[in-house]
Write a protein that holds these residues in place. Sequence first.
Motif, PDB file in Angstrom:
ATOM      1  N   ASN A 148      75.564  38.488 -45.344  1.00 15.37           N
ATOM      2  CA  ASN A 148      75.445  38.299 -43.901  1.00 15.37           C
ATOM      3  C   ASN A 148      74.083  38.793 -43.416  1.00 15.37           C
ATOM      4  O   ASN A 148      73.418  38.132 -42.598  1.00 15.37           O
ATOM      5  N   ALA A 149      73.647  39.952 -43.917  1.00 14.51           N
ATOM      6  CA  ALA A 149      72.346  40.498 -43.514  1.00 14.51           C
ATOM      7  C   ALA A 149      71.211  39.574 -43.933  1.00 14.51           C
ATOM      8  O   ALA A 149      70.234  39.394 -43.192  1.00 14.51           O
ATOM      9  N   ALA A 150      71.326  38.987 -45.129  1.00 11.53           N
ATOM     10  CA  ALA A 150      70.294  38.049 -45.591  1.00 11.53           C
ATOM     11  C   ALA A 150      70.256  36.817 -44.688  1.00 11.53           C
ATOM     12  O   ALA A 150      69.178  36.281 -44.396  1.00 11.53           O
ATOM     13  N   ALA A 151      71.437  36.372 -44.252  1.00 10.88           N
ATOM     14  CA  ALA A 151      71.487  35.243 -43.321  1.00 10.88           C
ATOM     15  C   ALA A 151      70.877  35.629 -41.972  1.00 10.88           C
ATOM     16  O   ALA A 151      70.205  34.816 -41.324  1.00 10.88           O
ATOM     17  N   CYS A 152      71.088  36.874 -41.556  1.00 11.92           N
ATOM     18  CA  CYS A 152      70.458  37.362 -40.326  1.00 11.92           C
ATOM     19  C   CYS A 152      68.940  37.390 -40.491  1.00 11.92           C
ATOM     20  O   CYS A 152      68.195  37.078 -39.542  1.00 11.92           O
ATOM     21  N   ALA A 153      68.461  37.757 -41.668  1.00  9.67           N
ATOM     22  CA  ALA A 153      67.024  37.739 -41.941  1.00  9.67           C
ATOM     23  C   ALA A 153      66.491  36.309 -41.887  1.00  9.67           C
ATOM     24  O   ALA A 153      65.361  36.074 -41.429  1.00  9.67           O
ATOM     25  N   GLN A 154      67.292  35.358 -42.338  1.00  8.63           N
ATOM     26  CA  GLN A 154      66.907  33.951 -42.240  1.00  8.63           C
ATOM     27  C   GLN A 154      66.714  33.543 -40.777  1.00  8.63           C
ATOM     28  O   GLN A 154      65.787  32.796 -40.451  1.00  8.63           O
ATOM     29  N   PHE A 159      63.876  35.559 -44.664  1.00 15.59           N
ATOM     30  CA  PHE A 159      64.892  35.583 -45.721  1.00 15.59           C
ATOM     31  C   PHE A 159      64.312  35.972 -47.066  1.00 15.59           C
ATOM     32  O   PHE A 159      64.854  36.834 -47.761  1.00 15.59           O
ATOM     33  N   VAL A 160      63.230  35.340 -47.474  1.00 12.77           N
ATOM     34  CA  VAL A 160      62.698  35.560 -48.820  1.00 12.77           C
ATOM     35  C   VAL A 160      62.336  37.022 -49.033  1.00 12.77           C
ATOM     36  O   VAL A 160      62.702  37.636 -50.048  1.00 12.77           O
ATOM     37  N   ALA A 161      61.617  37.609 -48.090  1.00 16.35           N
ATOM     38  CA  ALA A 161      61.190  38.995 -48.245  1.00 16.35           C
ATOM     39  C   ALA A 161      62.392  39.940 -48.319  1.00 16.35           C
ATOM     40  O   ALA A 161      62.432  40.858 -49.160  1.00 16.35           O
TER      41      ALA A 161
END
Length: 285
Positions: A148-154, A159-161
Amino acid sequence: MSEKNSAGKRSARTRLQEERERQKARDKRRRTLIVSAAVVGVLGLAAVVGLIAANTGDKGDGSGSGPVAAPTGATGKDRLAIPVGATDAPSTLTIWEDFRCPACAQFENAARATIHQLTDSGQIKVEYHLATIIDGNMGGSGSLNAANAAACAQDSGKFVAYHDVLYQNQPPEPDDAFARDAKLFELAAKVPGLDTPAFRSCVSGGTHDGWVNKSNEAFRSGDFRGTPTVLLNGESIFPSKGDEQISIENLKKWVAEANKGKKAGTAFPSPAPASPGTPASPTSG
């Protein structure tokens, strides 16, 4: 000292120096072989661990209900893929992974630089799919929370970083550290501009939990062998492609073969961050 003895000592010194140079060359070759074997070994070990993870997980886990809010820019069937790279790249690398999965971290940490180089040069685009099988195996919610956090970063165009930071700082498998929002915020601080109130609200509120669960359901129904699952243009290349085992050199070679006679992609999307969970019309790709 006689001329004969002097010449003999010079000859001995010369032989000693030559032997030292030969030993240095042998040591260098040995180090090269060790490093090469380590990369192949890491990827091979990842394959074994991944198979265990997939085959022992509770198939009923991660199928919770809830709104499905896809992250910004998600593509593919049911918008379950997070795309990276030029949209017109000649080849597609599809990766299914779990942020708690040790095998996934081994693969990512070994292949990261190569995948970035291939993506940045327009040779491939990568489609990331997230799963939560370790939550089912080990208990806890770190796989779901990190995804979920990675999707929030997206949503923030980062996202990549953040994806890379999560794998570089993955806790031991039994340690469900990613279940703690504070840990995810701590790691977000390593990505410039990510640790914002909007990101924290997205993580704490589980904005994309329903989307992650839907992605995990797709993994479960996809008849995949384990995580990581890595496909090049739909063909499995992990742990092997045909009779060839995966390695960094083989990955480069397989992409080059797939792209022979094709132009590198140039259509790199510009991130356009939106409010977390902003609905968008479904697309396919």
